[in-house]
Design a protein around this motif. Structure first.
Motif, PDB file in Angstrom:
ATOM      1  N   ASP A   1      -9.779  -7.583   3.297  1.00 35.49           N
ATOM      2  CA  ASP A   1      -9.043  -7.990   2.032  1.00 35.49           C
ATOM      3  C   ASP A   1      -8.048  -6.733   1.751  1.00 35.49           C
ATOM      4  OD1 ASP A   1     -10.953  -9.991   1.737  1.00 35.49           O
ATOM      5  OD2 ASP A   1     -12.273  -8.451   0.910  1.00 35.49           O
TER       6      ASP A   1
ATOM      7  N   ASP B   1     -13.965  -4.163  -1.914  1.00 39.89           N
ATOM      8  CA  ASP B   1     -13.748  -5.292  -1.063  1.00 39.89           C
ATOM      9  C   ASP B   1     -14.257  -5.023   0.486  1.00 39.89           C
ATOM     10  OD1 ASP B   1     -11.862  -7.311  -2.636  1.00 39.89           O
ATOM     11  OD2 ASP B   1     -10.920  -5.428  -3.076  1.00 39.89           O
TER      12      ASP B   1
ATOM     13  N   SER C   1      -9.176  -6.324  -4.739  1.00 39.35           N
ATOM     14  CA  SER C   1      -7.969  -6.881  -4.067  1.00 39.35           C
ATOM     15  C   SER C   1      -7.603  -7.905  -5.043  1.00 39.35           C
ATOM     16  CB  SER C   1      -8.095  -7.247  -2.814  1.00 39.35           C
ATOM     17  OG  SER C   1      -9.074  -8.024  -2.620  1.00 39.35           O
TER      18      SER C   1
END
Length: 231
Positions: A134, A130, A99
């Motif tokens: 996120d 992630d 991300s």
């Protein structure tokens, strides 16, 4: 008659067992070859020989990873039910991101177009390394034809996929798997889009890049399944 039948059954059993034993999974192939690859790769990058580093990765993929069986990973899908890769009954095109990674302009729209074009014959999967939280500002940018997934070290059940893929292959990386879950290709990809490229041009450039890659992988997958290779 019974003796002959027993012989045939035992023969079939041992043949089936042998075939199962000869299957090499991607994670095992990576584990077996990782130390040698990392040693050579680290040496190349320490010498700032970027091209050699890329060649080493490509050699690892071509000689050791292509043709292995993709592991039956259990993928967590953002706002959908989890999916196991073995339950997807068509070729899979996977792209791995994070991300915090700046995805080049035009890349997501291009993938959305391609995923819709190939909706019936291929499954697109994006894996972010992630936690679920996120993804809230980026998951919505992807088409519903793309499964947006996530995996992270903080999730105990993600240890295998994180160790096998993220910590060894790096990212952004694309992985193409045929319908039988054999690895057709693995690739590090670099965006050809410059920062100030107009959005329409950026989408076209990204579309052409991924489309070419996908079509080549599809041809190679069909060729290998039929027993011959196209170089």
């Amino acid at each position: 008659m019974n003796k002959l039948l027993l012989t045939l059954i035992l023969s079939f059993f041992f043949t089936a067992s042998y075939c199962q034993d000869t299957i090499t999974y991607l994670s095992d192939a990576i584990k077996e070859n990782l130390n040698t690859y990392k040693k050579a790769s680290n040496s190349a990058y320490e010498k700032r020989n970027i091209e050699e580093g890329k060649n080493l990765f490509d050699s690892l993929v071509k000689k050791k990873l292509i043709g292995t069986k993709f592991d039956d990973f259990n993928l967590k899908v953002y706002k959908e039910k989890n999916v196991k890769t073995n339950r997807i009954n068509k070729p899979i095109f996977i792209i791995t991101y994070a991300s915090w990674l700046v995805i080049p302009k035009g890349e997501i729209p291009a993938l959305n177009i391609l995923a819709k074009e190939h909706r019936d014959d291929m499954q697109f999967i994006v894996i972010f390394w992630d936690k679920k939280s996120d993804l809230k500002n980026i998951a919505y940018k992807f088409s519903d034809a793309i499964k947006v997934c996530y995996a992270n070290e903080n999730y105990e059940k993600d240890a295998h996929i994180v160790a096998s893929i993220k910590h060894t292959l790096g990212f952004p990386t694309s992985i193409f798997i045929d319908e039988n879950k054999n690895v057709v290709n693995i690739k590090h990809f670099d965006s050809k889009v410059k920062l100030r490229t107009p959005i329409k041009e950026a989408i076209i450039t990204s579309y052409n890049y991924f489309s070419k890659d996908i079509n080549e992988n599809l041809v190679n997958a069909v060729s290998k399944n039929k027993g011959f290779t196209i170089n």
